[in-house]
Design an enzyme around this catalytic site. Structure first.
Site, PDB file in Angstrom:
ATOM      1  N   ARG A   1     -22.666  24.581  17.315  1.00 38.08           N
ATOM      2  CA  ARG A   1     -22.133  25.173  18.551  1.00 38.08           C
ATOM      3  C   ARG A   1     -20.624  24.708  18.574  1.00 38.08           C
ATOM      4  O   ARG A   1     -20.486  23.534  18.424  1.00 38.08           O
ATOM      5  CB  ARG A   1     -22.675  24.789  19.691  1.00 38.08           C
ATOM      6  CG  ARG A   1     -23.793  25.579  20.319  1.00 38.08           C
ATOM      7  CD  ARG A   1     -24.218  25.660  21.917  1.00 38.08           C
ATOM      8  NE  ARG A   1     -24.114  24.178  22.201  1.00 38.08           N
ATOM      9  CZ  ARG A   1     -24.160  23.868  23.499  1.00 38.08           C
ATOM     10  NH1 ARG A   1     -24.046  24.960  24.405  1.00 38.08           N
ATOM     11  NH2 ARG A   1     -24.354  22.797  23.964  1.00 38.08           N
TER      12      ARG A   1
ATOM     13  N   SER B   1     -26.311  14.869  15.574  1.00 32.62           N
ATOM     14  CA  SER B   1     -27.693  14.401  16.000  1.00 32.62           C
ATOM     15  C   SER B   1     -28.425  13.812  14.680  1.00 32.62           C
ATOM     16  O   SER B   1     -29.706  14.311  14.439  1.00 32.62           O
ATOM     17  CB  SER B   1     -28.187  15.682  16.511  1.00 32.62           C
ATOM     18  OG  SER B   1     -27.508  16.006  17.550  1.00 32.62           O
TER      19      SER B   1
ATOM     20  N   ASP C   1     -26.719  13.479  19.905  1.00 35.95           N
ATOM     21  CA  ASP C   1     -27.054  14.532  20.973  1.00 35.95           C
ATOM     22  C   ASP C   1     -27.684  13.801  21.971  1.00 35.95           C
ATOM     23  O   ASP C   1     -27.532  14.362  23.321  1.00 35.95           O
ATOM     24  CB  ASP C   1     -28.057  15.580  20.462  1.00 35.95           C
ATOM     25  CG  ASP C   1     -29.023  15.211  19.775  1.00 35.95           C
ATOM     26  OD1 ASP C   1     -29.454  13.865  19.384  1.00 35.95           O
ATOM     27  OD2 ASP C   1     -30.054  15.964  19.660  1.00 35.95           O
TER      28      ASP C   1
END
Length: 917
Positions: free
Chosen positions: A539, A603, A657
């Site tokens: 994203r 992440s 994350d």
């Protein structure tokens, strides 16, 4: 020739005339389809009442649960005894079932008398007689020394709370033995066997003859889900959804319901169709006012009904020229077998003459025609009534299945159905008219209900053995409180090893400093870019943060896919793809100009030396890009931006994350100082006291620690609770031997654990009829979303079956229950293990601060936590039980970790500005 034709014509005219007279006389017995459909509706209502907890006590159709939950699947085997008591004789069978290659059943049986003095005597006499016959049977076959499982077909209404218990509600047919009603017939039989002392028997199952019939036919046709008896008595059973049976706990699966439909009408609901002859039959019976439907349709009463009609017609001068003989007035002199003989196509009238002559009347041809038509009307009414009640059952089955058209098999037994020349044809024809949307196959039970009792016993044995093996396998996934406390203790020990400088390098739980020293204070302001990389999707976000009286966060984002060839290609290809996506987003938003601050949610485990530097320790979650491990990911990103030569960005922070999730929630809730992700992967972070973070200089304040707890257990400290299936999943994963804790709790792996268990159970023949489909062999087929759907309380088993069918797995009802159980066991353990880890974290924060009680909020994200129907509840409960001194709230991160990266960037920019001023 002409004379013969005239005679035939005269006889046909005569016959038609007689038929019309009888039709008129017995008009009340001729039921229109409209009346039959009305009777179907009434019976459907009675069924509903019988299944309802509130209405069952007063319901006439008792709808008795039989605790038979499964029909034969063909894998049954063994040596069984079957007792069959309920009709005019008593039968004992030895049934040997073998399922090797060809299913076959070897049976030997013997019939014993049940004299009147026994069936009308005391209960102890009756069961002593049964025990004596069983002893004789075993003696002849030299099997007295074997304790064989016994199935007992007991064809009377019984209340059951388990399969090996049956409390007699009431005697029917010709039985009237005293002291049995209200008693458990299994106990009475066991007592009689024990009294003899010369053999032992293990009574595994008590079934009604109707259930026995269904099970007998179910062995040959697995679509058989209805049993029907039309003989001396009449009854039906069928497989009902457990969720509709109020009298039995649980709502998963199906159970055979013994309708005991013979009592339909005992409350007066059939008074409008009962005739004076039905009332007379009832008055003269052993049980007046009871079994009124049975008295209108079953073989025990049809002959007597015809006799009563003939007597009345003779009295009125309509038959036999008004002659009435003592034989004709004697009860039981005209049997249902006589009705069958008279209704035969060719010799029927001849048989009528013989039978009537035997009764002392001298019948004319007219009389024989009339008597034949009386028999037809009485037996036809029976067939019509049974078609109406069976039609109600078929409609219920169709509705239960939610299918527009029902395809099913009905197992049938009973002398009336089998021996009456016209009965079955008429019955089938009426049924087809009443339920046109059902395709019904009728399967004749060739070997009676005794074989069915043996099949119920065989199924019970199979299910008990399967249940034992299934429980044994799944027991490895059950964690006691002591085991969970031990997991918490071990997690705590690993956390300490990760924080200490001396032991950090060898620690598996890395406890990585994130260089995030503060949570947001509400004064953050500005426009920030955020990248979020951690799964198959990537994203890019524009986050506009505004402070002041009304704080706002406005976000715009776009999702880009990362193809597997890029995930597992070179590092340069991966970061060029990321920068290409950023370029597209900047064009899309029209902001490809000023140098914007950027936060990078990455992440994967990184060793950070500052807020904007993170060296990748290892890839997880399916990523394998080369030349990245051991390198600073911020440098790799900056290099890719330079290669593109289109724009520049100020990379302020690289964050995990989990840290992003904590920061997102901390912006809303200041007490949030723990982050948790339970999705594709799993991880946690929390605010640790700087004095405990030996890897970073300084003792003042706090720093967020990215635990990287997925690697907990990589040193073998969880081997005692890892199962064979966990090892299989690990062995075939991309990173064997790593992230072992994550592989027991995260969404990426739970489906694989389930799939491996299902393969094992299928190999053992517990699932999918022992057939391992190509689908089941496919790794990754069981996505976490399917686990969440399958375990949903709102889903009926039909919907579970539909989900499995989507996956190419054709499941029975029993298969669906077992799949749901396996999913539940695996996800429950995952939630408990996650809870044990979280309990270690919150207790450490409490002890760090020297508090008796800690109030803390955990920011959570991840599909497993969000979408699974039970995961969050079980995890919360586990934390509460293992850390009773911590009051833990859980706050769902609605905007993902991208917003968190922007907030960390905003805090970083604010702190940088404060430091420079």
């Amino acid at each position: 020739m002409i004379a013969a034709q005239l005679l035939a014509y005269y006889f046909t005219e005569l016959k038609d005339d007689q038929v019309k007279k009888i039709d008129k006389y017995l008009y009340a017995m001729r039921l229109s389809d409209e009346t039959l459909i009305d009777i179907m509706t009434r019976f459907r209502k009675e069924m509903k009442n019988g299944l309802s907890r509130d209405f069952n006590p007063t319901a006439t159709v008792k709808m008795l649960p039989t605790f038979v939950r499964s029909i034969p699947d063909g894998s049954e085997k063994g040596d069984f005894i079957a007792l069959d008591l309920g009709g005019s004789s008593f039968r004992i069978l030895r049934v040997q079932v073998n399922h090797e290659k060809n299913q076959n059943v070897h049976m030997e049986s013997e019939v014993y008398d049940t004299p009147e003095n026994i069936v009308h005597g005391s209960g102890s006499q009756l069961f002593d007689h049964v025990a004596e016959c069983l002893g004789d049977f075993m003696e002849k076959r030299k099997i007295k020394d074997k304790k064989l499982p016994v199935g007992f077909t007991f064809s009377f209404p019984c209340q059951q709370s388990k399969i090996d218990e049956a409390i007699l509600i009431t005697w029917t047919k010709r039985f009237k033995a005293s002291g049995v009603e209200g008693a458990d017939v299994v106990k009475l039989l066991n007592k009689a066997i024990k009294k003899r002392g010369d053999y032992d028997a293990n009574i595994v199952a008590v079934v009604n003859d109707t259930v026995g019939t269904m099970m007998t036919c179910g062995y040959d046709d697995q679509h058989c889900e209805v049993g029907l008896i039309i003989g001396t008595g009449t009854n039906a059973c069928y497989m009902e959804e457990l969720r509709h049976i109020d009298l039995v706990e649980g709502d998963e699966g199906r159970m055979c319901i013994n309708t005991e439909w013979g009592a339909f009408g005992d409350d007066g609901s059939l008074e409008d169709i009962r005739t004076e002859f039905d009332r007379e039959i009832d008055r003269g019976s052993l049980n007046p006012g009871k079994q009124l439907f049975e008295k209108m349709v079953s073989g025990m009463y049809l002959g007597e009904l015809v006799r009563l009609i003939l007597v009345k017609m003779a009295k009125e001068g309509l038959l036999f020229e008004g002659r009435i003989t003592p034989e004709l007035l004697t009860r039981g002199k005209f049997n249902t077998s006589d009705v069958s003989a008279i209704e035969k196509n060719k010799e029927g009238l001849h048989n009528a003459k013989e039978i009537l002559t035997r009764l002392g009347v001298e019948p004319s041809d007219d009389d024989c025609v009339s008597v034949q038509h009386v028999c037809t009307i009485v037996s036809f009414r029976s067939a019509n009534l049974v078609a109406a009640t069976l039609g109600a059952i078929l409609n219920r089955l169709r509705d239960n299945k939610g299918t527009p058209r029902l395809r099913t098999t009905v197992g049938v037994d009973g002398s009336l159905y089998k021996t009456h020349p016209q009965y079955s044809r008429r019955f089938h024809k009426t049924l087809r008219r009443l339920v046109p949307d059902s395709d019904v196959r009728f399967l004749l039970s060739e070997s009676g209900s005794g074989k069915g009792a043996a099949m119920v016993t065989a199924v019970a044995y199979r299910l008990a053995e399967q249940h034992r093996q299934i429980e044994e396998t799944l027991a490895h996934f059950h964690l006691t409180k002591d085991m969970l406390l031990e997991v918490k203790k071990r997690m705590r020990a690993e956390m300490e090893l990760g924080l200490r400088k001396q032991t950090h390098n060898n620690a598996v739980v890395k406890m990585l400093p994130s260089f995030v020293r503060r949570t947001p204070d509400g004064t953050e302001n500005g426009d920030f870019l955020a990248l979020d990389l951690g799964g198959t999707n990537f994203r890019v976000l524009l986050v506009k943060i505004r402070s002041g009286k009304k704080r706002t966060v406005e976000m715009h984002n776009k999702i880009y896919a990362i193809p597997i060839e890029i995930m597992q290609g070179t590092g340069e290809e991966l970061f060029d793809h990321i920068v290409s996506c950023i370029s597209d987003f900047l064009d899309y938003m029209g902001i490809k100009g000023p140098r914007m601050p950027l936060g990078f949610t990455f992440s994967f485990p990184c060793q950070q030396t500052s807020l904007d530097a993170g060296i990748l320790i290892t890839w997880t979650k399916g990523f394998k890009a080369t030349d990245c491990v051991g390198h600073d990911v911020v440098t790799l990103l900056r290099d890719a931006i330079k290669r593109r030569e289109e724009f520049d960005l100020d990379v302020v922070a690289v964050v995990n994350d989990t840290v992003g999730t904590m920061m997102t929630c901390a912006y809303e809730e200041p007490t949030c100082e723990v982050g948790l992700i339970v999705g594709t992967g799993s991880n946690a972070c929390y605010m640790e006291e700087m004095k405990n973070v030996e890897m970073v200089e300084g003792d003042q304040g706090q720093m967020c620690i990215n635990m990287e707890w997925g690697a907990f257990g990589d040193n073998g400290c969880l081997d005692d609770i890892r199962t064979h299936y966990d090892r299989l999943v690990d062995e075939y994963s991309l990173n064997a031997g790593k992230q072992r804790y994550e592989k027991m709790i995260s969404g990426m792996y739970l489906g694989e654990i389930v799939r491996n268990i299902l393969i094992d159970f299928t190999k053992k023949g517990f699932l999918f009829r022992g057939q391992i489909s190509e689908t089941l062999k496919t790794r990754g087929i069981f996505e976490t979303k399917f686990l969440s759907q399958i375990e949903s309380d709102r889903l009926a088993l039909l919907q579970v079956r539909a989900i499995l069918q989507q996956l190419g797995l054709n499941s029975t009802c029993d298969d669906s229950i077992l799949v749901k159980t396996v999913c539940g066991v695996v996800s429950r353990r995952a939630a408990q293990l996650c809870g044990a880890g979280m309990a270690a974290v919150v207790d450490k924060i409490r002890e760090n601060r020297g508090l008796d009680r800690l109030n803390v909020t955990v920011g959570v994200d991840g599909t497993l936590y969000k979408l699974h129907p039970h995961f969050s509840r079980i995890m919360h409960q586990t934390v509460k039980e293992l850390s009773p001194k911590c009051n833990v709230s859980f706050l769902l991160s609605e905007d993902g970790s991208g917003k968190g990266a922007a907030l960390i960037t905003a805090v970083g920019v604010r702190l940088r500005t404060e430091a420079s001023s």
